[in-house]
Design a protein around this motif. Structure first.
Motif, mmCIF file in Angstrom:
data_model
loop_
_atom_site.group_PDB
_atom_site.id
_atom_site.type_symbol
_atom_site.label_atom_id
_atom_site.label_comp_id
_atom_site.label_asym_id
_atom_site.label_seq_id
_atom_site.Cartn_x
_atom_site.Cartn_y
_atom_site.Cartn_z
ATOM 1 N N PRO A 1 76.290 4.163 43.964
ATOM 2 C CA PRO A 1 77.344 5.020 43.393
ATOM 3 C C PRO A 1 78.639 4.242 43.160
ATOM 4 O O PRO A 1 79.296 4.423 42.125
ATOM 5 N N VAL B 1 55.653 5.569 32.401
ATOM 6 C CA VAL B 1 55.475 4.961 33.720
ATOM 7 C C VAL B 1 54.435 3.854 33.651
ATOM 8 O O VAL B 1 54.617 2.764 34.205
ATOM 9 N N TYR C 1 55.970 11.099 29.924
ATOM 10 C CA TYR C 1 56.495 10.514 31.155
ATOM 11 C C TYR C 1 55.459 9.606 31.797
ATOM 12 O O TYR C 1 55.757 8.470 32.177
ATOM 13 N N ILE D 1 62.309 7.258 30.925
ATOM 14 C CA ILE D 1 61.542 8.032 31.897
ATOM 15 C C ILE D 1 62.329 9.281 32.283
ATOM 16 O O ILE D 1 61.783 10.391 32.349
ATOM 17 N N LEU E 1 58.979 9.466 41.292
ATOM 18 C CA LEU E 1 59.938 10.456 41.802
ATOM 19 C C LEU E 1 60.146 11.619 40.834
ATOM 20 O O LEU E 1 60.117 12.780 41.258
ATOM 21 N N PRO E 2 60.367 11.354 39.526
ATOM 22 C CA PRO E 2 60.553 12.507 38.633
ATOM 23 C C PRO E 2 59.397 13.498 38.707
ATOM 24 O O PRO E 2 59.608 14.710 38.732
ATOM 25 N N TRP E 3 58.174 12.958 38.833
ATOM 26 C CA TRP E 3 57.028 13.846 38.896
ATOM 27 C C TRP E 3 57.042 14.660 40.192
ATOM 28 O O TRP E 3 56.776 15.865 40.191
ATOM 29 N N TYR F 1 61.284 13.153 31.608
ATOM 30 C CA TYR F 1 61.255 14.074 32.754
ATOM 31 C C TYR F 1 62.159 15.268 32.491
ATOM 32 O O TYR F 1 61.791 16.417 32.746
ATOM 33 N N VAL G 1 70.660 1.354 48.298
ATOM 34 C CA VAL G 1 71.075 2.350 47.323
ATOM 35 C C VAL G 1 72.449 2.938 47.632
ATOM 36 O O VAL G 1 73.075 3.555 46.766
ATOM 37 N N ILE H 1 59.961 4.729 42.730
ATOM 38 C CA ILE H 1 60.852 5.625 42.022
ATOM 39 C C ILE H 1 60.210 6.121 40.735
ATOM 40 O O ILE H 1 60.577 7.165 40.209
ATOM 41 N N LEU H 2 59.221 5.396 40.254
ATOM 42 C CA LEU H 2 58.569 5.824 39.020
ATOM 43 C C LEU H 2 57.869 7.167 39.182
ATOM 44 O O LEU H 2 57.712 7.911 38.219
ATOM 45 N N ILE I 1 67.813 8.136 47.796
ATOM 46 C CA ILE I 1 67.508 8.069 46.368
ATOM 47 C C ILE I 1 67.227 9.459 45.812
ATOM 48 O O ILE I 1 67.733 9.849 44.759
ATOM 49 N N MET J 1 77.675 11.290 47.565
ATOM 50 C CA MET J 1 78.161 10.034 46.976
ATOM 51 C C MET J 1 78.042 10.061 45.461
ATOM 52 O O MET J 1 78.944 9.598 44.747
ATOM 53 N N VAL K 1 59.598 15.561 41.821
ATOM 54 C CA VAL K 1 60.622 16.598 41.684
ATOM 55 C C VAL K 1 60.122 17.733 40.798
ATOM 56 O O VAL K 1 60.397 18.906 41.054
ATOM 57 N N LEU L 1 68.308 6.438 38.003
ATOM 58 C CA LEU L 1 69.363 7.248 38.595
ATOM 59 C C LEU L 1 70.492 7.543 37.630
ATOM 60 O O LEU L 1 71.297 8.426 37.872
ATOM 61 N N PHE M 1 63.908 20.856 43.467
ATOM 62 C CA PHE M 1 65.047 20.133 44.029
ATOM 63 C C PHE M 1 65.126 20.348 45.522
ATOM 64 O O PHE M 1 64.461 21.215 46.066
ATOM 65 N N MET N 1 70.308 11.447 45.439
ATOM 66 C CA MET N 1 71.106 11.061 44.268
ATOM 67 C C MET N 1 70.473 11.557 42.978
ATOM 68 O O MET N 1 71.165 11.867 42.019
ATOM 69 N N PHE N 2 69.159 11.586 42.971
ATOM 70 C CA PHE N 2 68.457 11.919 41.743
ATOM 71 C C PHE N 2 68.378 13.425 41.529
ATOM 72 O O PHE N 2 68.565 13.930 40.433
ATOM 73 N N ALA N 3 68.046 14.132 42.599
ATOM 74 C CA ALA N 3 67.785 15.566 42.455
ATOM 75 C C ALA N 3 68.139 16.283 43.733
ATOM 76 O O ALA N 3 67.337 17.014 44.287
#
Lengths: 263, 250, 248
Positions: free
Chosen positions: C108, C222, C218, C206, B110-112, C210, C104, B107-108, B195, B209, B114, C196, B119, B198-200
């Motif tokens: 939620p 990390v 970022y 992070i 993931l932002p990159w 981002y 996961v 997940i570390l 994941i 959800m 995205v 999340l 999206f 949910m994130f993007a």
């Protein structure tokens, strides 16, 4: 029953093997020479670590020689040659995902034989192997003795002149061993192959072979060669065999002691 | 297991579930818990009706992305595992790298991902694939490395050439592990896709959800959660029975 | 030796390639190592994120709590199900079924219930770490050779002694494996939870970097988080070695 032809089938000349894993190199075989004539049942016997399996591996093309050479049917051995030599190991090495029939067919499959030929050959062998009814069983469903029979069947299926056997009955109980030995003799007499048989067992050596080769403790050399021009089946209680047994044991005992102290 | 004990176990399971549901329903009705956070089972059941259609559509969306990611992960993971596992120098050199990346929480990155892919579907598929790839790769590598050496020696003694060694010995020997890793890989791929949603995300179960959670729509959220869980369990059970059929010889 | 050199060569080649490609393509997006180093320095000197230590500390606390809960519950449930045949047969399959669900999906609901605070991260980390520990206990118990138990009882050992002297040593290896997997998963759970959606912790930083497209920061964050994770794994293996020496 003696070796009829004068031309030896297998020639091992001055063969040496060194293993260099670890700090000190180990000499497994030193300057071993031996010839095997066609149709012989030649047993190699000796203490643990004397290099008998290594020697067999060299004839089978699985182990490289460091010095000397091995010649089979006039050609030097560089790699496994399933047209001439088939090997049976102590661990049957059956493919667990193949049925009995499919395991026996394996060598033919590698050779590229057609499905019909493979099937027919394998099915014909099942009778003599005593495996009728077990064609579709998987190795895990078979006993140790049966698995070894399948492994031998696999070797017989490719119909080679030479059959190498490395302690094939080593993992079996004594009674099964004796029965398997009798059965093997039957097969040998019927197929007239040349067999090199490695064993620990004095009984097997005397009951099965036409010739016994005794090896020394490591580094292995040939100590004695005993010819056994005796009829089959062997009368193990006869005075001749009792004598031979004592003689064989005294040769081996010396080497076994040496091996035990050395190792 | 005898018929009687099997029946007894089923009874225990059924009773436990029933008891939990009853207590839960009671707790919600009597306001022992805040129904805003813990909705009554009856409310959840009703919610199935209201979100039913859109939830199934969202689930379908998620599953499609998962399927694509899974395909990628399986192809790359199995071939990579077989190749790296069977070539000793490659395996020795690459092993610590693979283990390191395997153990890292992906997940570390993931932002990159995205940031690079934007999206929506692309990051979900890519991230899902990465998620599923590593368990498959590591397991298959291990299985190839652990193939019984005797079998390889036997095959060589029968004159098998390299491609025959792969086709007749190595690949059949690793089939059970490949199937097990594929089962594991599917759950991981689905996990990765959820994941990202949910994130993007803009669509899919994860996005739905997340939105339901933000909107404090507890009954609908629980219903959606139950739906995804049921789907996941069903898929895994199907894969399990498939793997059993393929491993009869064990 | 050759292997170590090969690995070094690969790392060097990757770093070089990264530097060149990143600069050529889009240095802001594909942050080259030359930009990561100053950002890392900025971060560690508390320039870019002055309250970094408090976030690190929060994440560590969340992990510790999540894992602590996972171990307690995991061992308790594991032994309860493992030692009591009927309970195990009844609830074991349910546990295995729940394990088949990607964790996961619970998040939620946890966020709904606990909000964005640490509690939801701890709960999620607990959920993730719980399963492998429980399953490891069950697997460990199953693989204790019944023959060993028979032998112990033939020598007059009572249940507690059998447990202590036969079962625990026999299953120790599997158990420790499960505990380490549990730690790795608890860590992942906490971090995923933070990324999340959270107000504090490494994951939130992070997310923050981002969100503002501060890509060098970022990457630096990390790396620091990775160091944290590696540190916890190293710490765990040291503890494991200490524990093993202690039980021998």
């Amino acid at each position: 029953m003696t070796a009829a032809a004068s031309e030896p089938l297998i020639v091992i000349e001055g063969v040496t093997k060194r293993y260099t894993t670890g700090a000190t190199p180990v000499v497994a075989l030193r300057d071993v020479s031996l010839t095997v004539a066609p149709g012989e049942f030649c047993t190699i016997i000796g203490p643990s670590g004397c290099g008998k399996s290594t020697l067999l591996g060299m004839v089978g093309g699985l182990v490289a020689v460091d010095a000397g050479r091995v010649i089979v049917e006039g050609a030097p051995v560089t790699r496994p040659d399933p047209r001439r030599v088939a090997t049976v190991f102590q661990d049957p090495g059956l493919f667990p995902w193949r049925t009995t029939l499919e395991n026996v067919e394996f060598g033919l499959e590698v050779r590229g034989a057609s499905r019909d030929v493979r099937r027919r050959t394998a099915l014909e062998l099942l009778g003599p192997l005593g495996l009728r009814g077990f064609e579709d069983r998987y190795p895990r469903e078979l006993s140790g003795g049966m698995r070894q029979r399948v492994a031998i069947g696999r070797a017989l299926a490719i119909d080679t002149k030479i059959l190498l056997m490395d302690e094939p009955f080593g993992a079996l109980d004594e009674q099964t061993r004796m029965l398997m030995g009798e059965w093997l003799l039957e097969i040998w007499r019927r197929t007239k192959k040349t067999v090199i048989f490695v064993t620990h067992s004095l009984h097997e050596a005397l009951a099965l072979s036409s010739r016994v080769v005794v090896m020394t403790a490591r580094p292995g050399r040939i100590k004695t060669v005993l010819d056994l021009p005796l009829p089959y089946p062997r009368a193990m209680e006869s005075p001749e065999l009792v004598d031979l047994r004592a003689k064989l044991w005294s040769e081996i005992r010396e080497e076994s002691l040496r091996a035990m102290q050395g190792l | 297991m005898s018929e009687a004990s099997r029946a007894r176990i089923w009874l225990i399971q059924a009773l436990s579930v029933a008891v939990i549901l009853c207590v839960w329903e009671l707790a919600a009705r009597r306001h022992w818990v805040d129904p805003l956070f813990v909705p009554a089972p009856s409310a959840v059941a009703r919610a199935f009706g209201s979100i039913g259609g859109s939830a199934v559509r969202a689930l379908g969306d998620t599953l499609v992305k998962t399927a694509i990611a899974y395909g990628l992960a399986v192809v790359l993971g199995v071939t990579g595992g077989v190749v790296i596992g069977s070539v000793k120098p490659l395996r020795d050199v690459l092993n610590p790298f693979i283990i390191a990346v395997y153990g890292m929480p992906k997940i570390l990155v993931l932002p990159w991902i995205v940031l690079v892919l934007g999206f929506g579907t692309a990051p979900a598929v890519v991230y899902g694939a990465i998620h599923g790839l590593f368990p498959i790769l590591v397991l298959v590598m291990g299985a190839v490395r652990d193939v019984d050496r005797t079998l390889v020696t036997v095959a060589r003694s029968y004159g098998a050439r390299p491609w025959q060694l792969y086709a007749k010995v190595i690949l059949p020997a690793v089939v059970p592990t490949v199937v097990a890793s594929m089962r594991l890989g599917l759950v991981f791929c689905l996990l990765g896709v959820l994941i990202v949603e949910m994130f993007a995300g803009v669509r899919g179960m994860g996005f739905v959800m997340g939105a339901l959670a933000n909107g404090f729509q507890a009954p609908e959220l629980f219903a959606a959660t139950a739906l995804v869980s049921a789907a996941s369990i069903a898929i895994v059970l199907a894969l399990d029975s498939l793997s059993e059929k393929l491993s009869r010889w064990r | 030796m050759k292997v170590a050199l090969a690995r070094l060569a690969i790392v060097a080649a990757l770093l070089a390639a990264w530097e060149v490609v990143a600069r050529a393509a889009n240095p802001w997006l594909y942050v080259p190592p030359s930009k990561v180093v100053p950002a890392l320095r900025e971060l560690l000197m508390l320039g870019s994120y002055p309250d970094l230590p408090s976030h690190v500390w929060l994440t560590i606390r969340e992990i510790a709590l999540a894992y602590g809960l996972a171990v307690s519950a995991g061992l308790a449930v594991g032994f309860a199900l493992g030692l009591h045949r009927t309970l195990g047969r009844a609830y074991g399959p349910i546990l295995a079924a729940l394990y088949a669900v990607p964790a996961v999906v619970w998040y939620p609901s946890l966020m709904l219930f606990f909000g964005l605070d640490a509690a939801s991260k701890i709960a999620f980390g607990f959920l993730l770490g719980f399963f492998p520990i429980t399953l490891a206990v069950l697997a460990g118990i199953r693989q204790v050779s019944p023959h060993l138990v028979t032998v112990a009882r033939a020598f007059g050992a009572r249940p507690l002694r059998v447990f202590r002297s036969v079962m625990v040593p026999a299953m120790l290896f599997t158990l420790v494996g499960g505990l380490r997997t549990g730690l790795a998963l608890s860590v992942i759970g906490v971090i995923v939870g933070e990324v999340l959606g959270s107000k504090a912790g490494m994951g939130s930083l992070i997310n923050h970097a981002y969100g503002l497209s501060r890509t060098p920061d970022y990457v630096a964050l990390v790396l620091v988080t990775l160091a944290l994770i590696v540190g916890s794994d190293v710490g765990a293996s040291l503890l494991e070695r200490r524990a093993r020496r202690w039980t021998e």
